[in-house]
Design a protein around this motif. Sequence first.
Motif, mmCIF file in Angstrom:
data_model
loop_
_atom_site.group_PDB
_atom_site.id
_atom_site.type_symbol
_atom_site.label_atom_id
_atom_site.label_comp_id
_atom_site.label_asym_id
_atom_site.label_seq_id
_atom_site.Cartn_x
_atom_site.Cartn_y
_atom_site.Cartn_z
ATOM 1 N N ARG A 1 23.844 37.134 -4.267
ATOM 2 C CA ARG A 1 23.960 37.771 -2.820
ATOM 3 C C ARG A 1 23.724 39.179 -2.964
ATOM 4 N NH1 ARG A 1 29.227 35.731 -1.813
ATOM 5 N NH2 ARG A 1 29.158 33.295 -1.623
ATOM 6 N N THR A 2 22.860 39.655 -1.805
ATOM 7 C CA THR A 2 22.508 41.140 -1.940
ATOM 8 C C THR A 2 22.762 41.710 -0.852
ATOM 9 O OG1 THR A 2 20.261 40.894 -1.285
ATOM 10 C CG2 THR A 2 20.351 40.657 -3.637
ATOM 11 N N LYS A 3 23.177 41.033 0.316
ATOM 12 C CA LYS A 3 23.450 41.612 1.452
ATOM 13 C C LYS A 3 24.979 41.508 2.071
ATOM 14 C CE LYS A 3 18.640 41.167 3.301
ATOM 15 N NZ LYS A 3 17.833 40.570 4.452
ATOM 16 N N VAL A 4 25.592 40.657 1.821
ATOM 17 C CA VAL A 4 26.637 40.198 2.237
ATOM 18 C C VAL A 4 27.753 39.284 1.340
ATOM 19 C CG1 VAL A 4 26.226 37.969 3.265
ATOM 20 C CG2 VAL A 4 28.056 39.190 4.191
ATOM 21 N N ASP A 5 28.953 39.676 1.295
ATOM 22 C CA ASP A 5 29.903 38.906 0.288
ATOM 23 C C ASP A 5 29.191 39.039 -1.188
ATOM 24 O OD1 ASP A 5 31.474 38.035 2.215
ATOM 25 O OD2 ASP A 5 30.496 36.304 2.370
ATOM 26 N N LYS A 6 28.811 40.393 -1.519
ATOM 27 C CA LYS A 6 28.235 40.661 -2.690
ATOM 28 C C LYS A 6 29.223 40.291 -4.090
ATOM 29 C CE LYS A 6 25.871 44.672 -0.596
ATOM 30 N NZ LYS A 6 25.680 46.104 -0.757
ATOM 31 N N VAL A 7 28.304 40.111 -5.165
ATOM 32 C CA VAL A 7 29.282 39.663 -6.282
ATOM 33 C C VAL A 7 29.783 40.825 -7.115
ATOM 34 C CG1 VAL A 7 28.729 38.345 -8.295
ATOM 35 C CG2 VAL A 7 27.801 37.741 -6.284
ATOM 36 N N CYS A 8 30.910 40.688 -7.619
ATOM 37 C CA CYS A 8 31.499 41.834 -8.409
ATOM 38 C C CYS A 8 31.349 41.236 -9.826
ATOM 39 C CB CYS A 8 32.963 42.034 -8.133
ATOM 40 S SG CYS A 8 33.762 43.080 -9.365
ATOM 41 N N LEU A 9 30.369 41.882 -10.854
ATOM 42 C CA LEU A 9 30.243 41.389 -12.254
ATOM 43 C C LEU A 9 31.559 41.775 -12.902
ATOM 44 C CD1 LEU A 9 28.265 40.104 -14.240
ATOM 45 C CD2 LEU A 9 27.489 42.404 -14.572
ATOM 46 N N MET A 10 32.147 40.768 -13.587
ATOM 47 C CA MET A 10 33.369 41.255 -14.607
ATOM 48 C C MET A 10 32.936 41.457 -16.123
ATOM 49 S SD MET A 10 35.632 41.296 -12.060
ATOM 50 C CE MET A 10 37.138 41.030 -12.564
ATOM 51 N N LYS A 11 32.044 40.492 -16.328
ATOM 52 C CA LYS A 11 31.804 40.534 -17.915
ATOM 53 C C LYS A 11 30.156 40.200 -17.871
ATOM 54 C CE LYS A 11 33.379 39.163 -22.456
ATOM 55 N NZ LYS A 11 34.625 38.167 -22.934
ATOM 56 N N LYS B 1 20.646 16.212 -15.699
ATOM 57 C CA LYS B 1 19.736 16.736 -16.805
ATOM 58 C C LYS B 1 19.495 18.143 -16.726
ATOM 59 C CE LYS B 1 17.110 12.386 -16.872
ATOM 60 N NZ LYS B 1 15.528 11.695 -16.484
ATOM 61 N N ARG B 2 19.943 18.852 -15.584
ATOM 62 C CA ARG B 2 19.778 20.259 -15.556
ATOM 63 C C ARG B 2 20.976 20.703 -16.300
ATOM 64 N NH1 ARG B 2 17.450 23.317 -11.259
ATOM 65 N NH2 ARG B 2 16.913 21.403 -10.054
ATOM 66 N N LYS B 3 20.443 21.944 -17.128
ATOM 67 C CA LYS B 3 21.343 22.713 -17.789
ATOM 68 C C LYS B 3 21.409 24.192 -17.660
ATOM 69 C CE LYS B 3 22.836 22.613 -22.760
ATOM 70 N NZ LYS B 3 22.669 22.022 -24.079
ATOM 71 N N TRP B 4 22.341 25.022 -17.803
ATOM 72 C CA TRP B 4 22.549 26.407 -17.749
ATOM 73 C C TRP B 4 23.260 27.228 -18.752
ATOM 74 C CZ3 TRP B 4 24.232 23.114 -13.781
ATOM 75 C CH2 TRP B 4 23.632 23.054 -12.539
ATOM 76 N N LYS B 5 22.829 28.182 -18.852
ATOM 77 C CA LYS B 5 23.399 29.093 -19.930
ATOM 78 C C LYS B 5 24.137 30.237 -19.225
ATOM 79 C CE LYS B 5 22.812 32.676 -23.652
ATOM 80 N NZ LYS B 5 21.897 33.370 -24.468
ATOM 81 N N ILE B 6 25.484 30.492 -19.330
ATOM 82 C CA ILE B 6 26.272 31.313 -18.752
ATOM 83 C C ILE B 6 26.265 32.571 -19.169
ATOM 84 C CG2 ILE B 6 28.845 31.822 -18.216
ATOM 85 C CD1 ILE B 6 29.615 28.975 -18.802
ATOM 86 N N THR B 7 25.550 33.286 -18.359
ATOM 87 C CA THR B 7 25.303 34.921 -18.593
ATOM 88 C C THR B 7 26.351 35.931 -18.346
ATOM 89 O OG1 THR B 7 24.070 35.197 -16.447
ATOM 90 C CG2 THR B 7 22.819 34.470 -18.364
ATOM 91 N N GLY B 8 27.260 35.584 -17.284
ATOM 92 C CA GLY B 8 28.288 36.423 -16.817
ATOM 93 C C GLY B 8 29.284 35.829 -16.044
ATOM 94 N N LEU B 9 30.489 36.466 -16.015
ATOM 95 C CA LEU B 9 31.634 36.019 -15.483
ATOM 96 C C LEU B 9 31.864 36.916 -14.135
ATOM 97 C CD1 LEU B 9 34.179 35.543 -18.343
ATOM 98 C CD2 LEU B 9 32.437 33.979 -17.389
ATOM 99 N N VAL B 10 32.023 36.448 -12.786
ATOM 100 C CA VAL B 10 31.974 36.994 -11.604
ATOM 101 C C VAL B 10 33.107 36.958 -10.885
ATOM 102 C CG1 VAL B 10 29.422 37.365 -11.860
ATOM 103 C CG2 VAL B 10 30.500 35.331 -10.539
#
Length: 231
Positions: free
Chosen positions: A105-115, A147-156
């Motif tokens: 999100r860039t306009k509303v309910d923006k994300v707070c990056l914790m780590k 079959k879809r896989k994601w790497k965790i880049t951050g905790l938010v």
Amino acid sequence: MKNPLRKRFFRELREEIGKYLVVFILMAATIGFVSGFLVADGSMLTAYNNSFQKYNIEDGKFETEEKIYKNQQEDIEKKGVTLYENFYVEKALLNGTTLRIFKNRTKVDKVCLMKGKLPEKTGEIAIDRMYADNNKLSVGDSLQSGKRKWKITGLVALSDYSALFQNNNDTMFDAVKFGAAVVTEEEFSSFNQSQLVYNYAWTYTHKPKTEAQEKKKSEDFMEELSKDVTL
């Protein structure tokens, strides 16, 4: 003539120094604890109130059966709100949990990056910190759905998911089996469009001054909204 109680006072103080010392320590500790609590409480309230502006937290949200068209959105915004698309998909993961995934999100309910960092390319994801803690997940770990896989880049922390309620009628939030996450816009657009949930957030053009006014305004808005779209 000197008051004889003065000698008695100092004599009792010397004889009962241990008792008075304990009382003094307890009083000092109590005053320190209460003062610290009041300072922390004030700081938390200030941070909470400031977060509404910093993260542009929604005033309300709703879901529709179909996507709202541009002309419908223009009509809705004439009711004194600004409308934002906040679509999501839900994915069942191999670890037995469900993840509600949004695009960043860039306009509303923006994300707070914790780590860590926010996802920058496909195959990357940032997940809710509480969900990560409860499932023993860290930055660098992987999640998989089919079959879809994601790497965790951050905790938010997502401002509209401070408590992880999957449904509005849930009586208890669940940060173990349910979590929220964000991916890049490119990753989000690759999801099956038939699985999209058309979730919209709104903010008032003119904020109500009291909770009672806000309650009435939201009820009136939802009543008018139901005439234009299928909720």
